[in-house]
Design a protein around this motif. Structure first.
Motif, PDB file in Angstrom:
ATOM      1  N   ARG A  58       0.552  -1.444   0.197  1.00 43.21           N
ATOM      2  CA  ARG A  58       0.434  -0.084   0.324  1.00 43.21           C
ATOM      3  C   ARG A  58       1.121   1.217  -0.148  1.00 43.21           C
ATOM      4  O   ARG A  58       2.140   1.182   0.514  1.00 43.21           O
ATOM      5  N   ILE A  59       0.396   2.333  -0.747  1.00 40.88           N
ATOM      6  CA  ILE A  59       1.603   3.780  -0.900  1.00 40.88           C
ATOM      7  C   ILE A  59       0.806   4.102   0.726  1.00 40.88           C
ATOM      8  O   ILE A  59       0.286   4.390   0.783  1.00 40.88           O
ATOM      9  N   SER A  60       1.836   4.571   1.251  1.00 44.99           N
ATOM     10  CA  SER A  60       1.621   5.470   2.555  1.00 44.99           C
ATOM     11  C   SER A  60       2.738   6.680   3.078  1.00 44.99           C
ATOM     12  O   SER A  60       2.220   7.561   3.528  1.00 44.99           O
ATOM     13  N   SER A  61       2.237   7.165   1.453  1.00 44.94           N
ATOM     14  CA  SER A  61       3.106   8.574   1.200  1.00 44.94           C
ATOM     15  C   SER A  61       2.381   9.227   0.002  1.00 44.94           C
ATOM     16  O   SER A  61       2.529   8.459  -1.270  1.00 44.94           O
ATOM     17  N   ASP A  62       1.628  10.551   0.154  1.00 47.49           N
ATOM     18  CA  ASP A  62       1.200  11.085  -0.848  1.00 47.49           C
ATOM     19  C   ASP A  62       1.619  11.345  -2.324  1.00 47.49           C
ATOM     20  O   ASP A  62       2.988  12.134  -1.528  1.00 47.49           O
ATOM     21  N   LEU A  63       1.296  11.220  -2.963  1.00 48.69           N
ATOM     22  CA  LEU A  63       2.121  11.632  -3.875  1.00 48.69           C
ATOM     23  C   LEU A  63       3.429  11.088  -4.913  1.00 48.69           C
ATOM     24  O   LEU A  63       4.219  11.439  -5.145  1.00 48.69           O
ATOM     25  N   VAL A  64       3.421   9.592  -4.303  1.00 49.89           N
ATOM     26  CA  VAL A  64       5.071   9.146  -4.469  1.00 49.89           C
ATOM     27  C   VAL A  64       4.438   8.421  -6.578  1.00 49.89           C
ATOM     28  O   VAL A  64       2.769   7.730  -6.672  1.00 49.89           O
ATOM     29  N   ALA A  65       5.858   9.109  -6.816  1.00 49.12           N
ATOM     30  CA  ALA A  65       5.464   8.605  -8.335  1.00 49.12           C
ATOM     31  C   ALA A  65       6.092   6.859  -8.532  1.00 49.12           C
ATOM     32  O   ALA A  65       6.701   6.540  -7.642  1.00 49.12           O
ATOM     33  N   LEU A  66       5.177   6.961 -10.363  1.00 52.06           N
ATOM     34  CA  LEU A  66       5.217   5.754 -10.636  1.00 52.06           C
ATOM     35  C   LEU A  66       5.922   6.134 -11.871  1.00 52.06           C
ATOM     36  O   LEU A  66       5.701   6.868 -12.994  1.00 52.06           O
ATOM     37  N   LYS A  67       7.144   4.953 -12.514  1.00 48.64           N
ATOM     38  CA  LYS A  67       7.645   6.052 -13.269  1.00 48.64           C
ATOM     39  C   LYS A  67       8.495   5.077 -14.423  1.00 48.64           C
ATOM     40  O   LYS A  67       8.160   3.593 -14.191  1.00 48.64           O
ATOM     41  N   ARG A  68       8.644   5.384 -15.529  1.00 47.43           N
ATOM     42  CA  ARG A  68       9.258   4.609 -16.465  1.00 47.43           C
ATOM     43  C   ARG A  68      10.205   3.608 -16.307  1.00 47.43           C
ATOM     44  O   ARG A  68      10.851   2.398 -16.956  1.00 47.43           O
ATOM     45  N   GLU A  69      11.465   4.183 -15.623  1.00 56.47           N
ATOM     46  CA  GLU A  69      12.459   3.349 -15.388  1.00 56.47           C
ATOM     47  C   GLU A  69      13.165   3.800 -13.501  1.00 56.47           C
ATOM     48  O   GLU A  69      12.377   4.561 -13.209  1.00 56.47           O
ATOM     49  N   PRO A  70      14.248   3.572 -13.244  1.00 58.43           N
ATOM     50  CA  PRO A  70      13.941   3.725 -12.026  1.00 58.43           C
ATOM     51  C   PRO A  70      14.916   3.988 -11.717  1.00 58.43           C
ATOM     52  O   PRO A  70      16.159   4.053 -11.606  1.00 58.43           O
ATOM     53  N   ARG A  71      15.793   5.577 -12.049  1.00 58.21           N
ATOM     54  CA  ARG A  71      16.039   6.889 -11.446  1.00 58.21           C
ATOM     55  C   ARG A  71      14.867   8.163 -11.708  1.00 58.21           C
ATOM     56  O   ARG A  71      13.588   7.747 -11.925  1.00 58.21           O
ATOM     57  N   ARG A  72      15.736   8.852 -10.935  1.00 59.30           N
ATOM     58  CA  ARG A  72      15.192   9.679 -10.056  1.00 59.30           C
ATOM     59  C   ARG A  72      14.344  10.604 -11.372  1.00 59.30           C
ATOM     60  O   ARG A  72      13.264  10.962 -11.412  1.00 59.30           O
ATOM     61  N   TRP A 100      14.161   0.288  -5.116  1.00 54.51           N
ATOM     62  CA  TRP A 100      13.267   0.526  -6.391  1.00 54.51           C
ATOM     63  C   TRP A 100      12.510  -0.544  -6.967  1.00 54.51           C
ATOM     64  O   TRP A 100      13.514  -1.843  -6.573  1.00 54.51           O
ATOM     65  N   TYR A 101      11.285  -0.407  -7.104  1.00 56.32           N
ATOM     66  CA  TYR A 101      10.479  -1.890  -6.814  1.00 56.32           C
ATOM     67  C   TYR A 101       9.116  -1.561  -8.735  1.00 56.32           C
ATOM     68  O   TYR A 101       8.941  -0.933  -8.811  1.00 56.32           O
ATOM     69  N   LYS A 102       9.662  -2.648  -9.338  1.00 55.91           N
ATOM     70  CA  LYS A 102       8.337  -2.748 -10.359  1.00 55.91           C
ATOM     71  C   LYS A 102       7.467  -3.004  -9.752  1.00 55.91           C
ATOM     72  O   LYS A 102       7.115  -4.140  -8.755  1.00 55.91           O
ATOM     73  N   VAL A 103       6.228  -2.457 -10.240  1.00 54.85           N
ATOM     74  CA  VAL A 103       4.874  -2.287  -8.861  1.00 54.85           C
ATOM     75  C   VAL A 103       4.209  -2.336 -10.422  1.00 54.85           C
ATOM     76  O   VAL A 103       4.121  -1.787 -11.845  1.00 54.85           O
ATOM     77  N   LEU A 104       3.285  -3.317  -9.840  1.00 62.06           N
ATOM     78  CA  LEU A 104       1.221  -2.969 -11.053  1.00 62.06           C
ATOM     79  C   LEU A 104       1.082  -2.300 -10.144  1.00 62.06           C
ATOM     80  O   LEU A 104       0.320  -2.719  -8.238  1.00 62.06           O
ATOM     81  N   TRP A 105       0.754  -0.964 -10.058  1.00 61.38           N
ATOM     82  CA  TRP A 105      -0.598   0.169  -9.666  1.00 61.38           C
ATOM     83  C   TRP A 105      -1.932  -0.515  -9.868  1.00 61.38           C
ATOM     84  O   TRP A 105      -2.649  -0.391 -10.586  1.00 61.38           O
ATOM     85  N   LEU A 106      -2.923  -0.872  -8.711  1.00 61.32           N
ATOM     86  CA  LEU A 106      -4.156  -2.071  -8.974  1.00 61.32           C
ATOM     87  C   LEU A 106      -4.668  -0.849  -9.660  1.00 61.32           C
ATOM     88  O   LEU A 106      -6.137  -1.122 -10.366  1.00 61.32           O
ATOM     89  N   LYS A 107      -5.015   0.501  -9.022  1.00 63.93           N
ATOM     90  CA  LYS A 107      -5.994   1.064  -9.444  1.00 63.93           C
ATOM     91  C   LYS A 107      -6.403   1.517 -10.749  1.00 63.93           C
ATOM     92  O   LYS A 107      -7.689   1.579 -11.041  1.00 63.93           O
TER      93      LYS A 107
END
Length: 322
Positions: A58-72, A100-107
């Motif tokens: 679960r995301i526990s901090s608001d506005l966490v970025a989902l990125k194309r690659e694992p870098r800032r 960094w983790y590769k994730v599937l955002w269910l929403k």
């Protein structure tokens, strides 16, 4: 991905099942520590990573970025909000002082990379499904109303229903279950890919994994009515002595710190620990799983319902009250 038969969820019938090692929790206070987990990873500039592939988080901090690659500096695919649920697909990968983790955002059913946190706080945390349990019937998008809940004993009602490593259509098949196979519901439901997923224990192979309850047309898993399991008059589960209890019996705990559990599985959550002399009412059972004979009981001292094992091959932990 098109389905190859409703319950297969897009995986070939010829797929080879992968072996899985499951963590077992003891039945007594002295055994409550799980078997060793993989060595924790700590990327430079972060706290110790707490997530593993196939975890539901679960995301526990608001506005966490989902990125194309694992870098800032990678492109933001979107921003996730506090409480959004994700499935961990890969990781951790250490880069730029982040894990960094590769994730599937269910929403939004969207895959990408997200950082777990920094040296001060975590932005993602493992999700315990019981914490999010809703009152009343649950209906995931694309399904019928869910009829199962943790602690239920259920039966597979559609042949070759897949048991999967994680709750998504494209997850690895651990094996295929047959019509009539019995399962214990451990967690759920979790809505993903227009399906209602449950973590369960497949008792025939003592295997834990995830399975979908059904789709908009049919159920693939159904709850077993109380008393529907056909057991011989004298029950002797593998690895135990002959069972001496039956529904409606008054019973007594005779081994200190016997666990009362959420479901009939060694791995199930302990609700509490009972003491020698505590009195019980037997509600259901026996149910054979994990080389134990399980009974659903009412613990009179705390008016608490749960599951307890009668004993093992050497001793009884519960006995009928004379």
């Amino acid at each position: 991905m098109a389905l190859l038969g409703s319950a297969l969820l897009g995986i070939s019938l010829s797929a080879q099942a992968e072996s899985i090692t499951t963590t077992q929790f003891g039945l007594f206070q002295g055994d409550l520590t799980p078997t060793p987990e993989p060595t924790p990873i700590r990327c430079r500039g972060t706290q110790v990573s707490r997530l593993l592939p196939d975890d539901v988080a679960r995301i526990s901090s608001d506005l966490v970025a989902l990125k194309r690659e694992p870098r800032r500096t990678a492109t933001n695919l979107d921003l996730m909000r506090t409480g959004d649920e994700i499935i961990i697909l890969e990781g951790p990968l250490c880069a730029e002082n982040l894990a960094w983790y590769k994730v599937l955002w269910l929403k939004k059913n969207l895959e990408g990379w997200a950082a777990e946190g920094d040296a001060r706080e975590y932005w993602m945390e493992a999700l315990v499904l019981d914490e999010t349990a809703q009152e009343g019937p649950i209906q995931c998008s694309g399904t019928q109303v869910s009829r199962l809940k943790p602690g239920n004993i259920a039966r597979i009602s559609s042949d070759l229903t897949a048991i999967k490593r994680s709750p998504r259509r494209t997850a690895t098949n651990l094996d295929l279950m047959r019509t009539g196979d019995e399962v214990v519901i451990l967690e759920g439901p979790l809505c993903a890919d227009n399906l209602a997923w449950y973590r369960l224990l497949w008792t025939r192979k003592n295997l834990e994994g995830w399975a979908a309850e059904g789709d908009a047309r049919e159920y693939w898993i159904e709850p077993m009515a109380e008393g529907s399991a056909e057991e011989p008059k004298d029950v002797n589960c593998r690895g135990t002595q002959p069972s001496r209890l039956k529904p409606n019996d008054q019973a007594r705990v005779i081994s200190d710190l016997t666990a009362i559990k959420r479901s009939p599985s060694r791995r199930s959550i302990n609700l509490d620990l009972m003491r020698t002399g505590d009195e019980l009412v037997i509600l259901e059972g026996p149910f054979c799983a994990d080389n134990l004979a399980w009974y659903k009981v009412l613990w009179l001292k705390k008016n608490l319902e749960g599951w307890a094992a009668e004993g093992d091959a050497r001793e009884y932990w519960l006995e009928p009250r004379r």
